[in-house]
Design a protein around this motif. Structure first.
Motif, short mmCIF file in Angstrom:
data_model
loop_
_atom_site.label_atom_id
_atom_site.label_comp_id
_atom_site.label_asym_id
_atom_site.label_seq_id
_atom_site.Cartn_x
_atom_site.Cartn_y
_atom_site.Cartn_z
N SER A 37 0.85 -1.19 0.00
CA SER A 37 0.00 0.00 0.00
C SER A 37 0.88 1.24 0.00
CB SER A 37 -0.92 0.01 1.23
OG SER A 37 -0.15 0.08 2.43
N LEU A 38 0.27 2.36 -0.31
CA LEU A 38 1.00 3.63 -0.37
C LEU A 38 0.85 4.38 0.94
CD1 LEU A 38 2.65 5.64 -2.10
CD2 LEU A 38 0.46 6.64 -2.83
N ASP A 39 1.96 4.89 1.43
CA ASP A 39 1.98 5.68 2.65
C ASP A 39 1.01 6.85 2.53
OD1 ASP A 39 2.74 7.48 4.76
OD2 ASP A 39 4.68 6.47 4.87
N GLU A 40 0.22 7.10 3.59
CA GLU A 40 -0.74 8.21 3.57
C GLU A 40 -0.05 9.54 3.34
OE1 GLU A 40 -2.99 8.12 7.14
OE2 GLU A 40 -4.07 6.27 6.64
N VAL A 41 1.16 9.70 3.85
CA VAL A 41 1.90 10.96 3.68
C VAL A 41 2.25 11.21 2.22
CG1 VAL A 41 4.02 12.19 4.35
CG2 VAL A 41 2.83 10.77 6.02
N LEU A 42 2.32 10.15 1.42
CA LEU A 42 2.78 10.26 0.04
C LEU A 42 1.66 10.24 -0.99
CD1 LEU A 42 5.79 7.77 0.25
CD2 LEU A 42 5.75 10.22 0.77
N ILE A 43 0.43 10.16 -0.54
CA ILE A 43 -0.70 10.10 -1.48
C ILE A 43 -0.73 11.39 -2.32
CG2 ILE A 43 -3.21 10.12 -1.67
CD1 ILE A 43 -3.31 8.29 0.75
N GLY A 44 -0.80 11.23 -3.62
CA GLY A 44 -0.81 12.37 -4.54
C GLY A 44 0.57 12.82 -4.97
N ALA A 45 1.61 12.23 -4.35
CA ALA A 45 2.97 12.65 -4.68
C ALA A 45 3.82 11.52 -5.24
CB ALA A 45 3.66 13.23 -3.45
N VAL A 46 3.42 10.26 -5.02
CA VAL A 46 4.24 9.12 -5.40
C VAL A 46 3.42 8.12 -6.20
CG1 VAL A 46 5.61 7.17 -4.56
CG2 VAL A 46 5.79 9.39 -3.42
N GLY A 47 4.00 7.56 -7.23
CA GLY A 47 3.35 6.52 -8.02
C GLY A 47 4.38 5.70 -8.75
N MET A 48 3.98 4.55 -9.26
CA MET A 48 4.90 3.68 -9.99
C MET A 48 5.24 4.29 -11.35
SD MET A 48 5.65 1.19 -8.01
CE MET A 48 6.56 0.24 -9.23
N ALA A 49 6.50 4.18 -11.74
CA ALA A 49 6.94 4.65 -13.05
C ALA A 49 7.37 3.44 -13.86
CB ALA A 49 8.10 5.63 -12.91
N GLU A 50 6.96 3.42 -15.12
CA GLU A 50 7.30 2.28 -15.98
C GLU A 50 7.94 2.77 -17.26
OE1 GLU A 50 3.87 -0.07 -16.67
OE2 GLU A 50 3.55 -0.57 -14.54
N ALA A 109 8.06 7.08 -8.93
CA ALA A 109 8.18 8.49 -9.32
C ALA A 109 7.67 9.36 -8.18
CB ALA A 109 7.39 8.76 -10.59
N VAL A 110 8.49 10.34 -7.76
CA VAL A 110 8.15 11.20 -6.63
C VAL A 110 8.10 12.65 -7.10
CG1 VAL A 110 8.76 11.90 -4.29
CG2 VAL A 110 9.42 9.63 -5.13
N ASP A 111 6.95 13.29 -6.93
CA ASP A 111 6.82 14.72 -7.23
C ASP A 111 7.13 15.49 -5.96
OD1 ASP A 111 6.20 17.27 -7.97
OD2 ASP A 111 4.15 16.86 -8.61
N SER A 112 8.34 16.02 -5.88
CA SER A 112 8.75 16.70 -4.65
C SER A 112 7.94 17.96 -4.37
CB SER A 112 10.24 17.06 -4.73
OG SER A 112 10.49 17.96 -5.80
N PHE A 123 8.34 14.22 4.95
CA PHE A 123 7.98 13.74 3.61
C PHE A 123 9.14 12.93 3.02
CE2 PHE A 123 8.09 14.39 -1.02
CZ PHE A 123 6.86 13.87 -1.37
N PHE A 124 10.35 13.45 3.19
CA PHE A 124 11.53 12.76 2.67
C PHE A 124 11.71 11.40 3.35
CE2 PHE A 124 16.05 11.82 2.39
CZ PHE A 124 16.33 12.11 1.08
N LEU A 125 11.52 11.35 4.69
CA LEU A 125 11.67 10.10 5.44
C LEU A 125 10.69 9.05 4.95
CD1 LEU A 125 12.22 9.55 9.20
CD2 LEU A 125 10.22 8.50 8.13
N HIS A 126 9.42 9.45 4.78
CA HIS A 126 8.41 8.48 4.36
C HIS A 126 8.64 8.02 2.91
CE1 HIS A 126 5.34 8.34 7.68
NE2 HIS A 126 6.16 9.30 8.10
N THR A 127 9.24 8.89 2.09
CA THR A 127 9.57 8.48 0.73
C THR A 127 10.64 7.40 0.73
OG1 THR A 127 9.05 10.72 -0.08
CG2 THR A 127 10.31 9.30 -1.53
#
Length: 531
Positions: A37-50, A109-112, A123-127
């Protein structure tokens, strides 16, 4: 303890007199149960890149993948940051995905910029925690990743990519080895392939036109996608849309000049025209020539086409640059000298580097008007720190323009003020003289014919002879004299005549404190009365 340091477990107050509860993070609970699952802190900022398989042949994918593997093997607990530098649309994300795929490693992929900037450290720690849980490399985008400080005490996932535009590279971080990769501009053949793969419609474009598009407008992958999305239905439309993308990258350091002129508009001595034609021919052929291995080996530097146009003001230097750019269907980008030169130490070289880099990446004709203000002779007597910095800036400018791989045109009214060492390195020196009487007459005829009609020009043939013999003027002065004469004729509600042209020429000569002699004036006015 690491369980608190990584926020795997958090303390929660239960009430007065009650011991604190230890609450496991919901994501960690899911992970222990075998659920990703995706960390709640990272919702909207992180996703899989292919990887979409759109890697370009110029990209050093195998080299970076091999270097990364060797770095992990050679030093225990090595942390690697691959800093990928390219303009917007340069394919940075695709390159990172291709390298990760080569290493058989998932990529996040992380949108800082989407994170909470005020709580960057968390945010950085949870990433990083998400990367360790997924065993996935990180691909950072956004300006915050370069602007914010990476926590030095924070353990990093072994492989991270930082995607940034030129000039926005992140500072080094403790505990990681940086490898900077500057993605190269796609070559002509790659450009053709990008256009053909962009849409089925582009595959039907005439091969010769497609080849010309790829030669004169080297593009980044994002530029091709944007042009197709905006409805480019032909190579000509694609070229216009690509040029529009390039214009946005200069900021306020340069401006685009319109190029409405063609070769017939240039009224110059035959020798000058031949030099300009040689410049244009080389500009058209140079793309294919510099792809040859022998040419690249023998000319590791000096591949640029740099020309100096010198001569009095108004003799056609800017128009000649516009004609060349129009023939190449490229933008003529005039450098804003006022914005380029800064009183602050180190800012001028930085501005120059930005302009030259953007110009080289976007296939424009770079135009330095009043070049003597930039490429002036270096001072031989250094009196103070200001003189020393001025010489340093000039030296940097000379080196930068010499190593520029594209087309650059410099214009000056004062060639003697240009640094002699720089003049020796130029490919072309073109002197624009004031026109003789015959060329002046041709200019009068062309301008009056274009702005009125051929009949009116024939009626004024005698006037043109007198005006051309009466005084020495530049093409710009003739142009504005005709313009002033046309408005004088409109004010009189009469056809353009010799008196109107004389009024316009008087205004132009008055700017220099000159005037037509009484005898010539009387003869010109007599022609007006006869008409």
């Amino acid at each position: 303890m690491n369980i608190f340091r990584w926020e795997l477990i958090q303390r929660r107050d239960m009430g007065v007199g009650e011991p604190q509860a230890l609450v496991i993070d919901p994501q960690i609970k899911d992970w222990l149960r075998g659920k990703s699952s995706l960390d709640e802190v990272l919702i909207g900022a992180v996703g899989m890149a292919e990887s979409n398989g759109s890697a370009l042949p110029e990209w050093p994918i195998d080299e970076i993948a091999t270097w990364t593997q060797e770095s992990f093997r050679s030093v225990e607990q090595t942390r690697v940051r691959v800093v990928i530098v390219a303009p917007r649309g340069g394919g940075k994300g695709d390159f990172a995905a291709a390298v990760a795929a080569k290493l058989t490693m998932p990529l996040l992929a992380v949108d800082s910029d989407a994170g909470d900037e005020g709580n960057w450290k968390r945010f950085f720690l949870h990433t990083q925690r998400q990367a360790f849980l997924e065993t996935a490399a990180l691909s950072w985008i956004g300006e915050a990743v370069s602007r914010q400080r990476w926590p030095g005490s924070q353990p990093l996932f072994p492989l991270q990519f930082v995607l940034c535009e030129p000039g926005l590279e992140p500072a080094p971080v403790t505990g990681a080895v940086d490898r900077v990769v500057r993605l190269p501009m796609p070559e002509t053949k790659t450009g053709e392939h990008l256009w053909q793969q962009s849409s089925p419609h582009a595959r039907t474009w005439p091969p010769a036109e497609l080849r010309r598009l790829a030669e004169h407008h080297r593009v980044w992958p994002g530029d091709v996608i944007r042009a197709i999305q905006l409805g480019a239905s032909s190579p000509a439309e694609a070229a216009l849309l690509v040029r529009d993308s390039a214009r946005r990258r200069f900021g306020n350091l340069a401006q685009i000049l319109e190029c409405p002129f063609d070769w017939d508009d240039l009224v110059l001595p035959q020798g000058v025209k031949q030099l300009l034609e040689a410049i244009s021919f080389e500009a058209e052929e140079r793309g294919e020539f510099w792809q040859q291995k022998a040419a690249q080996r023998l000319f590791p530097q000096g591949r640029g086409l740099v020309a100096l146009f010198s001569g009095p003001s108004g003799t056609g230097k800017t128009m000649a640059a516009q004609v060349i750019a129009a023939r190449l269907t490229q933008d003529l980008c005039r450098v804003n000298v006022a914005q380029l030169v800064s009183k602050w130490v180190g800012e001028t070289p930085k501005n120059v580097e930005q302009v030259i880099r953007v110009a080289a990446e976007n296939d424009v004709v770079l135009f330095f008007d009043e070049a003597d203000a930039l490429f002036a002779r270096r001072l031989t007597e250094i009196r103070d720190a200001q003189d020393r910095f001025a010489n340093t800036d000039t030296a940097f400018l000379l080196q930068a323009i010499e190593s520029y791989p594209g087309i650059a045109i410099l214009a000056t009214n004062l060639k003697t003020n240009i640094d002699a060492a720089f003049l020796r390195r130029l490919r072309y020196l073109v002197e624009f003289p004031k026109p003789d009487a015959g060329l002046q007459r041709t200019l009068w005829i062309k301008l009056v014919t274009a702005l009125t009609d051929a009949k009116r020009a024939r009626a004024l043939a005698g006037t043109f002879d007198r005006l051309s013999a009466a005084t020495e003027v530049t093409p710009a002065q003739i142009k504005f004299a005709v313009l002033a004469g046309l408005f004088a004729a409109r004010a009189d509600n009469q056809p353009l005549n010799a008196r109107h042209l004389l009024i316009g020429l008087d205004r132009e000569l008055a700017k220099e404190g000159r005037a037509i002699g009484p005898r010539d004036r009387d003869k010109i006015l007599a022609l007006a009365e006869a008409a």
